[in-house]
Scaffold this active site. Structure first.
Site, PDB file in Angstrom:
ATOM      1  N   HIS A  68       0.846  -1.190   0.000  1.00  0.00           N
ATOM      2  CA  HIS A  68       0.000   0.000   0.000  1.00  0.00           C
ATOM      3  C   HIS A  68       0.882   1.240   0.000  1.00  0.00           C
ATOM      4  O   HIS A  68       2.113   1.149  -0.009  1.00  0.00           O
ATOM      5  CB  HIS A  68      -0.996  -0.015   1.153  1.00  0.00           C
ATOM      6  CG  HIS A  68      -0.371  -0.193   2.512  1.00  0.00           C
ATOM      7  ND1 HIS A  68       0.501   0.715   3.038  1.00  0.00           N
ATOM      8  CD2 HIS A  68      -0.491  -1.179   3.430  1.00  0.00           C
ATOM      9  CE1 HIS A  68       0.887   0.309   4.231  1.00  0.00           C
ATOM     10  NE2 HIS A  68       0.306  -0.851   4.494  1.00  0.00           N
TER      11      HIS A  68
ATOM     12  N   HIS B  88       3.825   1.446   2.564  1.00  0.00           N
ATOM     13  CA  HIS B  88       5.083   0.767   2.203  1.00  0.00           C
ATOM     14  C   HIS B  88       5.795   1.554   1.107  1.00  0.00           C
ATOM     15  O   HIS B  88       7.019   1.643   1.082  1.00  0.00           O
ATOM     16  CB  HIS B  88       4.835  -0.631   1.630  1.00  0.00           C
ATOM     17  CG  HIS B  88       4.029  -1.534   2.494  1.00  0.00           C
ATOM     18  ND1 HIS B  88       2.847  -2.092   2.071  1.00  0.00           N
ATOM     19  CD2 HIS B  88       4.242  -1.982   3.752  1.00  0.00           C
ATOM     20  CE1 HIS B  88       2.364  -2.863   3.028  1.00  0.00           C
ATOM     21  NE2 HIS B  88       3.183  -2.801   4.061  1.00  0.00           N
TER      22      HIS B  88
ATOM     23  N   CYS C 137       1.628  -9.613  21.195  1.00  0.00           N
ATOM     24  CA  CYS C 137       0.658  -9.150  20.193  1.00  0.00           C
ATOM     25  C   CYS C 137       0.876  -9.963  18.926  1.00  0.00           C
ATOM     26  O   CYS C 137       1.951  -9.915  18.326  1.00  0.00           O
ATOM     27  CB  CYS C 137       0.830  -7.652  19.907  1.00  0.00           C
ATOM     28  SG  CYS C 137      -0.129  -7.130  18.459  1.00  0.00           S
TER      29      CYS C 137
ATOM     30  N   CYS D 146       1.729  -7.798  15.731  1.00  0.00           N
ATOM     31  CA  CYS D 146       3.117  -7.318  15.599  1.00  0.00           C
ATOM     32  C   CYS D 146       4.104  -8.472  15.686  1.00  0.00           C
ATOM     33  O   CYS D 146       5.285  -8.282  15.424  1.00  0.00           O
ATOM     34  CB  CYS D 146       3.472  -6.336  16.711  1.00  0.00           C
ATOM     35  SG  CYS D 146       2.472  -4.858  16.758  1.00  0.00           S
TER      36      CYS D 146
ATOM     37  N   CYS E 148      -2.347  -2.929  22.255  1.00  0.00           N
ATOM     38  CA  CYS E 148      -1.201  -2.678  21.374  1.00  0.00           C
ATOM     39  C   CYS E 148      -1.448  -1.348  20.664  1.00  0.00           C
ATOM     40  O   CYS E 148      -2.521  -1.123  20.114  1.00  0.00           O
ATOM     41  CB  CYS E 148      -1.098  -3.797  20.343  1.00  0.00           C
ATOM     42  SG  CYS E 148      -0.179  -3.311  18.876  1.00  0.00           S
TER      43      CYS E 148
ATOM     44  N   HIS F 283      -2.205  -2.174  16.790  1.00  0.00           N
ATOM     45  CA  HIS F 283      -3.333  -3.013  16.367  1.00  0.00           C
ATOM     46  C   HIS F 283      -4.592  -2.767  17.190  1.00  0.00           C
ATOM     47  O   HIS F 283      -5.653  -3.312  16.880  1.00  0.00           O
ATOM     48  CB  HIS F 283      -2.927  -4.493  16.396  1.00  0.00           C
ATOM     49  CG  HIS F 283      -1.931  -4.809  15.320  1.00  0.00           C
ATOM     50  ND1 HIS F 283      -0.579  -4.660  15.513  1.00  0.00           N
ATOM     51  CD2 HIS F 283      -2.104  -5.179  14.036  1.00  0.00           C
ATOM     52  CE1 HIS F 283       0.048  -4.957  14.380  1.00  0.00           C
ATOM     53  NE2 HIS F 283      -0.861  -5.262  13.481  1.00  0.00           N
TER      54      HIS F 283
ATOM     55  N   LYS G  75      -2.624   4.123  11.094  1.00  0.00           N
ATOM     56  CA  LYS G  75      -1.667   3.504  10.192  1.00  0.00           C
ATOM     57  C   LYS G  75      -2.440   2.656   9.185  1.00  0.00           C
ATOM     58  O   LYS G  75      -3.462   2.071   9.524  1.00  0.00           O
ATOM     59  CB  LYS G  75      -0.714   2.617  11.009  1.00  0.00           C
ATOM     60  CG  LYS G  75       0.486   2.166  10.206  1.00  0.00           C
ATOM     61  CD  LYS G  75       1.291   1.113  10.935  1.00  0.00           C
ATOM     62  CE  LYS G  75       2.259   0.446   9.968  1.00  0.00           C
ATOM     63  NZ  LYS G  75       2.903  -0.723  10.517  1.00  0.00           N
TER      64      LYS G  75
ATOM     65  N   LYS H 218      -3.992  -3.834   5.735  1.00  0.00           N
ATOM     66  CA  LYS H 218      -5.095  -4.635   5.209  1.00  0.00           C
ATOM     67  C   LYS H 218      -6.081  -4.936   6.338  1.00  0.00           C
ATOM     68  O   LYS H 218      -7.279  -4.819   6.169  1.00  0.00           O
ATOM     69  CB  LYS H 218      -4.528  -5.942   4.639  1.00  0.00           C
ATOM     70  CG  LYS H 218      -5.549  -6.800   3.944  1.00  0.00           C
ATOM     71  CD  LYS H 218      -4.886  -7.838   3.053  1.00  0.00           C
ATOM     72  CE  LYS H 218      -4.702  -9.160   3.775  1.00  0.00           C
ATOM     73  NZ  LYS H 218      -4.107 -10.200   2.930  1.00  0.00           N
TER      74      LYS H 218
HETATM   75  N1  MSP Z   1       8.381  -7.115   8.363  1.00  0.00           N
HETATM   76  C1  MSP Z   1       8.594  -6.043   9.274  1.00  0.00           C
HETATM   77  C2  MSP Z   1       9.918  -5.366   9.020  1.00  0.00           C
HETATM   78  C3  MSP Z   1      11.119  -6.235   9.120  1.00  0.00           C
HETATM   79  S1  MSP Z   1      12.584  -5.374   8.742  1.00  0.00           S
HETATM   80  C4  MSP Z   1      13.792  -6.324   9.273  1.00  0.00           C
HETATM   81  C5  MSP Z   1       7.481  -5.001   9.115  1.00  0.00           C
HETATM   82  N2  MSP Z   1       6.872  -4.981   7.955  1.00  0.00           N
HETATM   83  S2  MSP Z   1       5.648  -4.017   7.567  1.00  0.00           S
HETATM   84  O1  MSP Z   1       5.288  -4.395   6.236  1.00  0.00           O
HETATM   85  O2  MSP Z   1       4.634  -4.079   8.542  1.00  0.00           O
HETATM   86  O3  MSP Z   1       6.097  -2.548   7.613  1.00  0.00           O
HETATM   87  C6  MSP Z   1       7.399  -2.129   7.513  1.00  0.00           C
HETATM   88  C7  MSP Z   1       7.563  -0.683   7.202  1.00  0.00           C
HETATM   89  O4  MSP Z   1       6.670  -0.236   6.176  1.00  0.00           O
HETATM   90  C8  MSP Z   1       7.362   0.370   8.289  1.00  0.00           C
HETATM   91  O5  MSP Z   1       8.338   0.502   9.232  1.00  0.00           O
HETATM   92  C9  MSP Z   1       7.425   1.574   7.394  1.00  0.00           C
HETATM   93  O6  MSP Z   1       8.746   1.803   7.008  1.00  0.00           O
HETATM   94  C10 MSP Z   1       6.580   1.144   6.224  1.00  0.00           C
HETATM   95  N3  MSP Z   1       5.202   1.511   6.421  1.00  0.00           N
HETATM   96  C11 MSP Z   1       4.145   0.663   6.541  1.00  0.00           C
HETATM   97  N4  MSP Z   1       3.029   1.395   6.676  1.00  0.00           N
HETATM   98  C12 MSP Z   1       3.334   2.704   6.657  1.00  0.00           C
HETATM   99  C13 MSP Z   1       2.611   3.895   6.723  1.00  0.00           C
HETATM  100  N5  MSP Z   1       1.308   3.897   6.831  1.00  0.00           N
HETATM  101  N6  MSP Z   1       3.293   5.064   6.650  1.00  0.00           N
HETATM  102  C14 MSP Z   1       4.643   5.105   6.516  1.00  0.00           C
HETATM  103  N7  MSP Z   1       5.341   4.001   6.463  1.00  0.00           N
HETATM  104  C15 MSP Z   1       4.745   2.789   6.531  1.00  0.00           C
HETATM  105  O7  MSP Z   1       7.257  -4.263  10.043  1.00  0.00           O
END
Ligand code: MSP
Length: 507
Positions: free
Chosen positions: A19, A22, A127, A130, A144, A147, A295, A298
């Protein structure tokens, strides 16, 4: 001298779909990587996917797939999304790859042999969302913070990593900036937590099947976070390809949002110290893109798909918006209204109109041939851009991406003002030779705008350069390309078309 830049994003959970959140981290990393390549540094830009853990196995079951099939399908979505957004990663790491698994097992064997891993019992608040334990201090209303659900009390016999042994070392290296955490408030947040004390952490799971086998006890799998963190070194050959590993490690910067800071600022450096490896130079922690202040994910049902935005506005508009809208370190709420406002005001009007007007005048008054400026006196536009290379470099190094865009827009605004002030249409009417000079200066400003925009809007820059009839592949060395006056008079400009059509026309 050129330097190397190893830059990483977190690896994304396959349990979610790609999304705009990411994309935020990934596009930031891409802009930094592209800038570094442009200035002549050697770059390794890493991103990838985090594919193990109980949640993934559950999701696969729900969809009637094997965990591996499920991962393969979601990973394809990430790969496709990054392609769509013009992400120029040098490698895509997957935690289910045999190479990653081999590195994880070797790394844990090193920690075990050095006496940093032991078997023990642990009870804590876990959690599922997470996949981590929280202390009661971390919770908000017993829930959390990410979540918004209550964690479960779990007691397990697991393997533990002696995190507590590194408390003082970590405080020291963070305080002395040997290991930089930016922005400063994040550094202080981590130091505050570290000073309260750290406990050893459990790094294996007896109850989770979908994971990497623990190297010295096959009845356990590796805790998904430990598995995931090791991606930063498995991707560059840790334990498998020493040459590659020593070329790239340590990373110059790990990018991420604040939700996963603890893992990167405490657990990861402690693991590296335990293994006797260097630490990454810098963690940069950016804010969240929220929808209605939450945040995106999905599970919360509020994820905005980049593919949808891309269809309507194009990848570069997304890339531009995310960094123009708010400073990289802070949170910001997403809205389509803001998105469209910026498209119209900044891209279609400021930038698009400038290019249209100027190049159409070159067509009209000089039959599409770049005019000879006739005198080489500097103008306000050339003066403005003189210290751009150093200013932009400082801003990029501080990862102040919004500031870089602000500088570029200063030039765009100045160029638009220059058109108004010099009214080339009147110069043409009066056969004033100053017309050559004015249009040359405007063309040259557009060239520099395109150059500096390239890390953020690569497709747009290539289009602009094509229209200018200039260096379509950005192949000029940086030191030359930043100097005013690279456009060769006498060159034929390319085909003109509006790069940012009005939104109504697009629809
Ligand atoms: N899999 C773990 C990370 C492991 S790294 C060794 C994880 N994944 S995640 O998909 O949930 O999200 C990772 C990262 O995605 C967040 O730290 C951030 O950098 C980015 N983001 C996810 N959602 C976001 C927003 N809504 N806004 C900004 N960044 C976001 O955690």
């Amino acid at each position: 001298m050129n330097s190397k830049c190893f830059i990483t994003t977190p690896i994304y959970y396959v349990n979610d779909v790609p999304h705009i959140g990411h994309s935020y981290t990934t596009i930031a990393a891409d802009a930094i990587a592209r800038y570094n390549r442009l200035i002549g540094n050697t770059v390794f830009f890493l991103t990838g996917t985090d594919e193990h853990g109980a949640k993934v196995a559950q999701s696969a079951k729900r969809e009637g797939k094997t965990p591996q099939q499920f991962c393969d399908d979601v990973v394809q979505e990430f790969v496709d999304t990054w392609k769509l957004l013009n992400i120029s990663n040098d490698f895509f790491v997957r935690t289910t790859s045999s190479e990653h698994i081999e590195s994880v097992q070797k790394f844990l064997t090193v920690l075990y042999d050095k006496g940093f891993i032991y078997k023990g019992k642990y009870s804590g608040l876990y959690c599922q969302g997470c996949e981590r334990f929280y202390t009661t201090d971390d919770l908000v209303d017993k829930k959390c913070p990410y979540h918004l659900s209550e964690p479960q009390l779990i007691t397990e016999e697991n393997y533990f990593f002696k995190l507590s042994s590194f408390q003082n070392d970590l405080i020291h290296i963070i305080e002395t900036n040997q290991f930089q955490i930016c922005p400063n408030e994040r550094k202080n947040e981590i130091l505050g937590k570290l000073k309260k004390g750290v406990e050893d952490i459990s790094i294996s799971r007896g109850s989770v099947e979908w994971g990497i086998n623990f190297p010295f006890d096959k009845t356990h799998t590796v805790y998904v976070w430990v598995d995931a963190l090791i991606n930063y070194i498995s991707a560059i050959g840790y334990g498998r390809n020493n040459d590659m590993f020593s070329t790239w490690w340590p990373a110059q910067v790990h990018l991420m949002a604040k939700d996963i800071l603890w893992f990167h600022a405490v657990i990861w450096p402690a693991m590296l110290l335990a293994a006797g490896l260097e630490l990454p130079q810098r963690l940069f922690v950016h804010g969240f893109f929220t929808v209605d202040k939450q945040k995106m994910s999905k599970s919360l049902g509020n994820a905005i798909a980049p593919s949808e935005l891309n269809k309507k506005y194009g990848a570069d508009t997304i890339r531009y918006f995310l960094f123009a809208e708010f400073p990289f370190g802070t949170d910001g709420d997403f809205s389509i209204e803001r998105f469209e406002l910026r498209y119209t005001a900044n891209l279609a009007n400021d930038l698009g109109n400038l290019i249209n007007r100027v190049l159409n005048m070159v067509n009209k008054y000089f039959a599409g041939i770049i005019p000879e400026p006739a005198n080489s006196v500097s103008c306000e536009l050339s003066l403005l851009t003189k210290d751009f290379p150093s200013k932009i470099d400082v801003a990029f190094k501080a990862l102040n991406l919004q500031l870089v865009l602000n500088y570029i827009w200063e030039l765009i605004t100045a160029a638009n003002r220059y058109v108004q002030d010099n009214a080339p249409w009147n110069l043409a009417k009066n056969n004033d030779p100053k017309l050559n000079y004015v249009l040359y200066n405007l063309m040259e400003s557009i060239r520099l705008i395109s150059l500096y925009l390239y890390p953020f809007m690569p497709e747009t820059s290539l289009k602009i350069n094509s229209q200018l009839g200039f260096d379509k592949n950005f192949s000029l060395p940086w030191s030359q390309s930043v100097i005013w006056g690279q456009l060769k008079p006498g060159t034929k400009i390319g085909n003109l078309y509006p790069i940012f059509p009005k939104l109504e026309e697009k629809k």
